[in-house]
Design a protein around this motif. Structure first.
Motif, PDB file in Angstrom:
ATOM      1  N   ALA A 221       0.829  -1.214   0.000  1.00  0.00           N
ATOM      2  CA  ALA A 221       0.000   0.000   0.000  1.00  0.00           C
ATOM      3  C   ALA A 221       0.855   1.253   0.000  1.00  0.00           C
ATOM      4  O   ALA A 221       0.529   2.244  -0.654  1.00  0.00           O
ATOM      5  N   LEU A 222       1.970   1.219   0.734  1.00  0.00           N
ATOM      6  CA  LEU A 222       2.872   2.368   0.779  1.00  0.00           C
ATOM      7  C   LEU A 222       3.442   2.660  -0.605  1.00  0.00           C
ATOM      8  O   LEU A 222       3.450   3.814  -1.057  1.00  0.00           O
ATOM      9  N   LEU A 223       3.903   1.628  -1.277  1.00  0.00           N
ATOM     10  CA  LEU A 223       4.472   1.802  -2.616  1.00  0.00           C
ATOM     11  C   LEU A 223       3.413   2.277  -3.600  1.00  0.00           C
ATOM     12  O   LEU A 223       3.641   3.214  -4.374  1.00  0.00           O
ATOM     13  N   ALA A 224       2.233   1.646  -3.569  1.00  0.00           N
ATOM     14  CA  ALA A 224       1.158   2.035  -4.482  1.00  0.00           C
ATOM     15  C   ALA A 224       0.693   3.464  -4.213  1.00  0.00           C
ATOM     16  O   ALA A 224       0.426   4.231  -5.138  1.00  0.00           O
ATOM     17  N   GLY A 225       0.594   3.832  -2.940  1.00  0.00           N
ATOM     18  CA  GLY A 225       0.170   5.185  -2.591  1.00  0.00           C
ATOM     19  C   GLY A 225       1.169   6.231  -3.047  1.00  0.00           C
ATOM     20  O   GLY A 225       0.779   7.299  -3.531  1.00  0.00           O
ATOM     21  N   LEU A 226       2.458   5.941  -2.905  1.00  0.00           N
ATOM     22  CA  LEU A 226       3.492   6.880  -3.345  1.00  0.00           C
ATOM     23  C   LEU A 226       3.460   7.063  -4.862  1.00  0.00           C
ATOM     24  O   LEU A 226       3.515   8.195  -5.365  1.00  0.00           O
ATOM     25  N   VAL A 227       3.370   5.959  -5.590  1.00  0.00           N
ATOM     26  CA  VAL A 227       3.395   6.025  -7.050  1.00  0.00           C
ATOM     27  C   VAL A 227       2.138   6.685  -7.596  1.00  0.00           C
ATOM     28  O   VAL A 227       2.202   7.662  -8.367  1.00  0.00           O
ATOM     29  N   LEU A 228       0.966   6.179  -7.193  1.00  0.00           N
ATOM     30  CA  LEU A 228      -0.285   6.701  -7.735  1.00  0.00           C
ATOM     31  C   LEU A 228      -0.571   8.119  -7.230  1.00  0.00           C
ATOM     32  O   LEU A 228      -1.134   8.937  -7.968  1.00  0.00           O
ATOM     33  N   GLY A 229      -0.166   8.421  -6.001  1.00  0.00           N
ATOM     34  CA  GLY A 229      -0.345   9.776  -5.493  1.00  0.00           C
ATOM     35  C   GLY A 229       0.497  10.774  -6.263  1.00  0.00           C
ATOM     36  O   GLY A 229       0.047  11.888  -6.557  1.00  0.00           O
ATOM     37  N   SER A 230       1.722  10.383  -6.610  1.00  0.00           N
ATOM     38  CA  SER A 230       2.598  11.262  -7.390  1.00  0.00           C
ATOM     39  C   SER A 230       2.047  11.482  -8.793  1.00  0.00           C
ATOM     40  O   SER A 230       2.059  12.607  -9.311  1.00  0.00           O
ATOM     41  N   ILE A 231       1.547  10.408  -9.402  1.00  0.00           N
ATOM     42  CA  ILE A 231       0.980  10.531 -10.752  1.00  0.00           C
ATOM     43  C   ILE A 231      -0.280  11.388 -10.731  1.00  0.00           C
ATOM     44  O   ILE A 231      -0.482  12.248 -11.599  1.00  0.00           O
ATOM     45  N   ALA A 232      -1.133  11.162  -9.719  1.00  0.00           N
ATOM     46  CA  ALA A 232      -2.391  11.912  -9.624  1.00  0.00           C
ATOM     47  C   ALA A 232      -2.143  13.399  -9.392  1.00  0.00           C
ATOM     48  O   ALA A 232      -2.938  14.236  -9.819  1.00  0.00           O
ATOM     49  N   ALA A 233      -1.042  13.734  -8.714  1.00  0.00           N
ATOM     50  CA  ALA A 233      -0.730  15.144  -8.478  1.00  0.00           C
ATOM     51  C   ALA A 233      -0.385  15.864  -9.770  1.00  0.00           C
ATOM     52  O   ALA A 233      -0.598  17.074  -9.891  1.00  0.00           O
ATOM     53  N   VAL A 234       0.134  15.117 -10.738  1.00  0.00           N
ATOM     54  CA  VAL A 234       0.528  15.697 -12.031  1.00  0.00           C
ATOM     55  C   VAL A 234      -0.596  15.573 -13.052  1.00  0.00           C
ATOM     56  O   VAL A 234      -0.885  16.508 -13.803  1.00  0.00           O
ATOM     57  N   LYS A 235      -1.241  14.422 -13.061  1.00  0.00           N
ATOM     58  CA  LYS A 235      -2.308  14.139 -14.029  1.00  0.00           C
ATOM     59  C   LYS A 235      -3.666  14.213 -13.326  1.00  0.00           C
ATOM     60  O   LYS A 235      -4.041  13.308 -12.581  1.00  0.00           O
ATOM     61  N   LYS A 236      -4.385  15.291 -13.533  1.00  0.00           N
ATOM     62  CA  LYS A 236      -5.675  15.478 -12.882  1.00  0.00           C
ATOM     63  C   LYS A 236      -6.691  14.433 -13.319  1.00  0.00           C
ATOM     64  O   LYS A 236      -7.610  14.095 -12.571  1.00  0.00           O
ATOM     65  N   GLY A 237      -6.524  13.919 -14.535  1.00  0.00           N
ATOM     66  CA  GLY A 237      -7.426  12.872 -15.009  1.00  0.00           C
ATOM     67  C   GLY A 237      -7.291  11.608 -14.177  1.00  0.00           C
ATOM     68  O   GLY A 237      -8.286  10.943 -13.861  1.00  0.00           O
ATOM     69  N   VAL A 238      -6.058  11.263 -13.802  1.00  0.00           N
ATOM     70  CA  VAL A 238      -5.818  10.093 -12.940  1.00  0.00           C
ATOM     71  C   VAL A 238      -6.423  10.325 -11.561  1.00  0.00           C
ATOM     72  O   VAL A 238      -7.022   9.429 -10.967  1.00  0.00           O
ATOM     73  N   GLN A 239      -6.286  11.543 -11.052  1.00  0.00           N
ATOM     74  CA  GLN A 239      -6.863  11.887  -9.742  1.00  0.00           C
ATOM     75  C   GLN A 239      -8.383  11.728  -9.761  1.00  0.00           C
ATOM     76  O   GLN A 239      -8.968  11.154  -8.830  1.00  0.00           O
TER      77      GLN A 239
END
Length: 261
Positions: free
Chosen positions: A68-86
Motif C-alpha cells: 500500500a505504501l508503494l502504491a500510494g506513493l506512485v499513484l499519489g505522485s501521478i495523480a498530483a501531475v495528471k488530474k485525469g488520474v486523480q
C-alpha cells in the motif's frame, strides 16, 4: 531521562488502577489482574509457537503495508501531475475510506481466502492514507519555488528532490504514523474473522472461545507492543528515505513535524 521516568510512572499508575479494578470488582475471571496477565505473557514468550505465530502475522501484515505504501506513493505522485488520474481514482479512494473495515474483511475473505486476508485488508486500510498524503503534499508545494525552478530550468528530477519531497514528507510522516497502527488493527481483525491458521488472530479467537482471559489480554499486549515498534520503524524508514532523497537541505523531518503541529 526525566520524560522516561514520567512515562514509567504514568504506566505504573494505570497498572495499579487495573489491579484495583480486578480486585474490587471480584471479576478476576473476566478481568484478570496485571500480574496474572504478565505471567501468561511470560509463559507464552518461552514457547516456540509464540514466535512462529507472531512471525507469520508480521510478514503478512507488513506485506500489505509495504504494498500500500508503494502504491500510494506512485499513484499519489501521478495523480498530483495528471488530474485525469486523480479524478479516476477518487471514487475508489472514497470507497476505501468510507466502507467499514468489517465489510471489507468479509468481501476479501470471499474473494481471496482467509490466508491472504491480512495482506489485502492491510492494503485497503493503508493505501488511501498514503495516497491522500502524497497528493495533498504535492499540491501544497510552494508556487514561488516552482516558478523559480522554471526560471532556472531545473530538471524534473531536481524539482522532485528539492521541492516536492521536502513538501510531501510532513504529510507522509503523519499518514504513515497513523496507517501503521491501523494496519495492525485491521490485519489482526481479518485474522480473527477469517480464523487464519498460525496467526495472532487465531490465538485471540480461541482465547475468547475458551474464556482464557489472561491469554487474551497477553496477546492484546503483544499486538500493542508490535504495533508500536512497527510504527516507529516505518516512520524512521520514511524519514531517512526522505532525507537521503532531498539531501536533508530543508531540515530534519522532526523539525518539519514540529512546524506542522
Amino acid at each position: 531521562m526525566l520524560s522516561i521516568i514520567k512515562k514509567a510512572g504514568i504506566i505504573g499508575i494505570w497498572l495499579v488502577i487495573w489491579q484495583i479494578a480486578s480486585s474490587v470488582t471480584g471479576l478476576a475471571f473476566l478481568l484478570p489482574g496485571p500480574v496474572t496477565v504478565f505471567l501468561a505473557l511470560g509463559k507464552a514468550l518461552c514457547t516456540r509457537a509464540f514466535y512462529r505465530v507472531v512471525f507469520h502475522s508480521f510478514i503478512k501484515i507488513s506485506a500489505g503495508f509495504l504494498a500500500a505504501l508503494l502504491a500510494g506513493l506512485v499513484l499519489g505522485s501521478i495523480a498530483a501531475v495528471k488530474k485525469g488520474v486523480q479524478s479516476f481514482l477518487e471514487p475508489l479512494v472514497l470507497l476505501m475510506k468510507a466502507l467499514p473495515v468489517a465489510a471489507f474483511i468479509i468481501v476479501m475473505l470471499i474473494w481471496f481466502g482467509s490466508q491472504n486476508a491480512a495482506v489485502t485488508i492491510g492494503f485497503m486500510v493503508v493505501f488511501p492514507m498514503v495516497y491522500q498524503a502524497v497528493l495533498e503534499g504535492a499540491c501544497a508545494a510552494d508556487t514561488k519555488l516552482l516558478e523559480m525552478a522554471a526560471v532556472f530550468e531545473l530538471s524534473p528530477v531536481k524539482k522532485v528532490r528539492y521541492i516536492y519531497v521536502p513538501q510531501i514528507m510532513p504529510f507522509l510522516n503523519a499518514a504513515v504514523k497513523t496507517a501503521a497502527g491501523m494496519c495492525w488493527k485491521a490485519g489482526v481483525s481479518a485474522e480473527v474473522i477469517g480464523l487464519v491458521k498460525n496467526s495472532i488472530g487465531e490465538e485471540l479467537y480461541y482465547a475468547k472461545l475458551y474464556l482464557m482471559m489472561p491469554e487474551l489480554f497477553a496477546w492484546s499486549i503483544t499486538i500493542m507492543c508490535i504495533s508500536f515498534l512497527f510504527e516507529k520503524l516505518a516512520v524512521a524508514l520514511i524519514r531517512q528515505c526522505g532525507r537521503v532523497i532531498s539531501g536533508d537541505i530543508h531540515g530534519s523531518g522532526k523539525e518539519q513535524d514540529r512546524c506542522r503541529s
